[in-house]
Design a protein around this motif. Structure first.
Motif, PDB file in Angstrom:
ATOM      1  N   ALA A  58      48.313  22.922  63.959  1.00 33.00           N
ATOM      2  CA  ALA A  58      48.026  24.279  64.431  1.00 33.00           C
ATOM      3  C   ALA A  58      48.278  24.346  65.923  1.00 33.00           C
ATOM      4  CB  ALA A  58      46.570  24.649  64.118  1.00 33.00           C
ATOM      5  N   TYR A  59      48.398  25.584  66.425  1.00 33.33           N
ATOM      6  CA  TYR A  59      48.307  25.780  67.862  1.00 33.33           C
ATOM      7  C   TYR A  59      46.870  25.515  68.278  1.00 33.33           C
ATOM      8  CZ  TYR A  59      52.740  28.264  67.313  1.00 33.33           C
ATOM      9  OH  TYR A  59      54.026  28.590  67.006  1.00 33.33           O
ATOM     10  N   ILE A  60      46.699  24.949  69.452  1.00 30.84           N
ATOM     11  CA  ILE A  60      45.356  24.635  69.920  1.00 30.84           C
ATOM     12  C   ILE A  60      45.162  25.172  71.328  1.00 30.84           C
ATOM     13  CG2 ILE A  60      45.138  22.570  68.471  1.00 30.84           C
ATOM     14  CD1 ILE A  60      45.806  20.888  70.935  1.00 30.84           C
ATOM     15  N   ALA A  61      43.910  25.187  71.730  1.00 31.70           N
ATOM     16  CA  ALA A  61      43.500  25.669  73.053  1.00 31.70           C
ATOM     17  C   ALA A  61      43.722  27.180  73.135  1.00 31.70           C
ATOM     18  CB  ALA A  61      44.240  24.947  74.172  1.00 31.70           C
ATOM     19  N   GLY A  66      49.007  24.662  73.530  1.00 25.26           N
ATOM     20  CA  GLY A  66      49.468  23.403  72.952  1.00 25.26           C
ATOM     21  C   GLY A  66      49.513  23.518  71.447  1.00 25.26           C
ATOM     22  N   ALA A  67      50.016  22.488  70.821  1.00 30.53           N
ATOM     23  CA  ALA A  67      50.064  22.439  69.361  1.00 30.53           C
ATOM     24  C   ALA A  67      49.909  20.986  68.935  1.00 30.53           C
ATOM     25  CB  ALA A  67      51.366  23.015  68.825  1.00 30.53           C
ATOM     26  N   LEU A 189      38.987  22.165  68.851  1.00 27.79           N
ATOM     27  CA  LEU A 189      40.441  22.328  68.960  1.00 27.79           C
ATOM     28  C   LEU A 189      40.843  23.790  69.041  1.00 27.79           C
ATOM     29  CD1 LEU A 189      41.824  19.689  66.406  1.00 27.79           C
ATOM     30  CD2 LEU A 189      41.900  19.555  68.907  1.00 27.79           C
ATOM     31  N   ARG A 190      40.006  24.676  68.487  1.00 30.71           N
ATOM     32  CA  ARG A 190      40.293  26.112  68.473  1.00 30.71           C
ATOM     33  C   ARG A 190      41.675  26.372  67.852  1.00 30.71           C
ATOM     34  NH1 ARG A 190      38.251  25.057  73.403  1.00 30.71           N
ATOM     35  NH2 ARG A 190      40.214  25.425  74.513  1.00 30.71           N
ATOM     36  N   GLU A 191      41.803  25.961  66.583  1.00 26.64           N
ATOM     37  CA  GLU A 191      43.088  26.039  65.894  1.00 26.64           C
ATOM     38  C   GLU A 191      43.520  27.496  65.684  1.00 26.64           C
ATOM     39  OE1 GLU A 191      43.707  22.529  62.804  1.00 26.64           O
ATOM     40  OE2 GLU A 191      41.739  23.466  62.527  1.00 26.64           O
ATOM     41  N   GLN A 192      44.834  27.703  65.825  1.00 26.73           N
ATOM     42  CA  GLN A 192      45.466  28.973  65.483  1.00 26.73           C
ATOM     43  C   GLN A 192      46.668  28.654  64.600  1.00 26.73           C
ATOM     44  OE1 GLN A 192      46.000  31.388  69.195  1.00 26.73           O
ATOM     45  NE2 GLN A 192      44.893  29.680  70.127  1.00 26.73           N
ATOM     46  N   ARG A 193      46.758  29.313  63.500  1.00 23.52           N
ATOM     47  CA  ARG A 193      47.688  28.943  62.447  1.00 23.52           C
ATOM     48  C   ARG A 193      49.147  29.021  62.888  1.00 23.52           C
ATOM     49  NH1 ARG A 193      47.133  28.185  57.115  1.00 23.52           N
ATOM     50  NH2 ARG A 193      48.981  28.460  55.794  1.00 23.52           N
ATOM     51  N   ARG A 198      49.805  23.961  57.121  1.00 22.22           N
ATOM     52  CA  ARG A 198      48.361  23.931  56.881  1.00 22.22           C
ATOM     53  C   ARG A 198      47.625  23.483  58.140  1.00 22.22           C
ATOM     54  NH1 ARG A 198      48.334  19.746  52.057  1.00 22.22           N
ATOM     55  NH2 ARG A 198      49.955  18.909  53.446  1.00 22.22           N
ATOM     56  N   THR A 199      46.506  24.108  58.393  1.00 21.93           N
ATOM     57  CA  THR A 199      45.686  23.679  59.525  1.00 21.93           C
ATOM     58  C   THR A 199      44.939  22.401  59.169  1.00 21.93           C
ATOM     59  OG1 THR A 199      43.782  24.984  58.812  1.00 21.93           O
ATOM     60  CG2 THR A 199      45.377  26.054  60.295  1.00 21.93           C
TER      61      THR A 199
END
Length: 296
Positions: A58-61, A66-67, A189-193, A198-199
């Motif tokens: 996932a994208y993070i922050a 970042g990813a 991590l604050r994931e963004q799809r 898959r996250t």
């Protein structure tokens, strides 16, 4: 390494790459996912899986700075590999994200130590529960049940459950603690799809959380089993004491009946003694009367 045995438990490689934001566009914009997958497979050696469908991440922050991508497959060297793409992370933030990934993997494996314990204990609990249910059913429906034997069976079950609790409580408590740490690190991590990927949290919710649920359920079953056995033991104790009281009452009734018979026998003997004494007294009086008459 593993707890107390020196075996490798969790090992993680985090490859950090500085990348432009265009590198992390959608899957339709290019083959960047395949390039990331190729890097992960290359680092894993012959054991790497060349399949973008196995990617997760996932994208993070904030603001997608970042990813992170991984396959969560062990390489031939026993390492799990993560690819951390740095679009606009500060050095401190990049270090924190890498540390979180390492902690997620380490605490995930530590938490999973409780899974085989839960599997083994769950199978044994199934046998104990069937024995307990059969004993309780017999206590409720079988009027000829040997209560002392049922009490012995329940006491043995209580000892086995207590042993199981002592054997597993530390491991299950540690598993719960490690699981909470994994969930906290995933949240950090604050994931963004990423489209088509898959996250990490989504994957672990289907693979990791069910294992943790089994550990929690097994621990709860042990506690519930101990409480049920304690109630059954109390019931069996009451039944044993009731049977003992009934036996004592029957013994007292038998003693009272015997004493009554002894009293009647004593009264009969005393009556016969009075008759015999009266007979001899009358005979003696008659003998004296005859003697006196002869003298006159």
């Amino acid at each position: 390494s593993g707890p107390g045995n020196g075996e490798l438990l969790a090992a993680t490689h985090v490859v950090m790459l500085r990348a432009e934001r265009g590198f992390g566009g959608t899957a339709r914009d290019g083959d960047w996912l395949r390039r990331c997958q190729a890097l992960l497979a290359e680092g894993a050696g012959p054991g790497g899986v060349d399949d973008t469908a196995s990617l997760m991440g996932a994208y993070i922050a904030d603001a997608q700075r970042g990813a992170v991508l991984t396959q969560l497959h062990l390489g031939v060297d026993g390492f799990t590999r993560y690819l951390l793409l740095d679009f606009d992370l500060s050095p401190e933030q990049a270090a924190r994200e890498a540390q979180r990934l390492c902690e997620i993997e380490a605490y995930r494996m530590l938490a999973m130590l409780g899974f085989p314990v839960a599997q083994a204990e769950s199978a044994q609990l199934g046998e104990l529960e069937r024995t307990l249910q059969g004993t309780v059913d017999a206590m409720a429906n079988d009027s000829n049940l040997d209560d002392a034997q049922a009490f012995d069976t329940l006491t043995r079950l209580a000892a086995e459950v207590e042993h199981g609790t002592a054997r597993t409580r530390f491991r299950f408590s540690a598993t719960q603690a490690y699981s909470r740490i994994v969930q906290a690190r995933l949240a950090d991590l604050r994931e963004q799809r990423i489209d088509g990927v898959r996250t990490l949290s989504g994957f672990l919710s289907r693979r990791f959380l069910p294992a943790m649920a089994l550990c929690d359920t097994t621990d709860a079953r042990l506690t519930d089993m101990a409480e049920r056995i304690n109630r059954a033991v109390s019931l069996a104790r009451v039944r044993v004491e009731q049977r003992r009281e009934q036996g004592n009452q029957e013994l007292l009734r038998a003693l009272a009946h015997r004493q009554h018979l002894q009293l009647r026998l004593q009264q009969t003997v005393e009556g016969l003694s009075v008759v015999a004494i009266s007979y001899y007294a009358l005979g003696l009086v008659g003998f004296l009367a005859k003697a006196a008459k002869g003298v006159v």
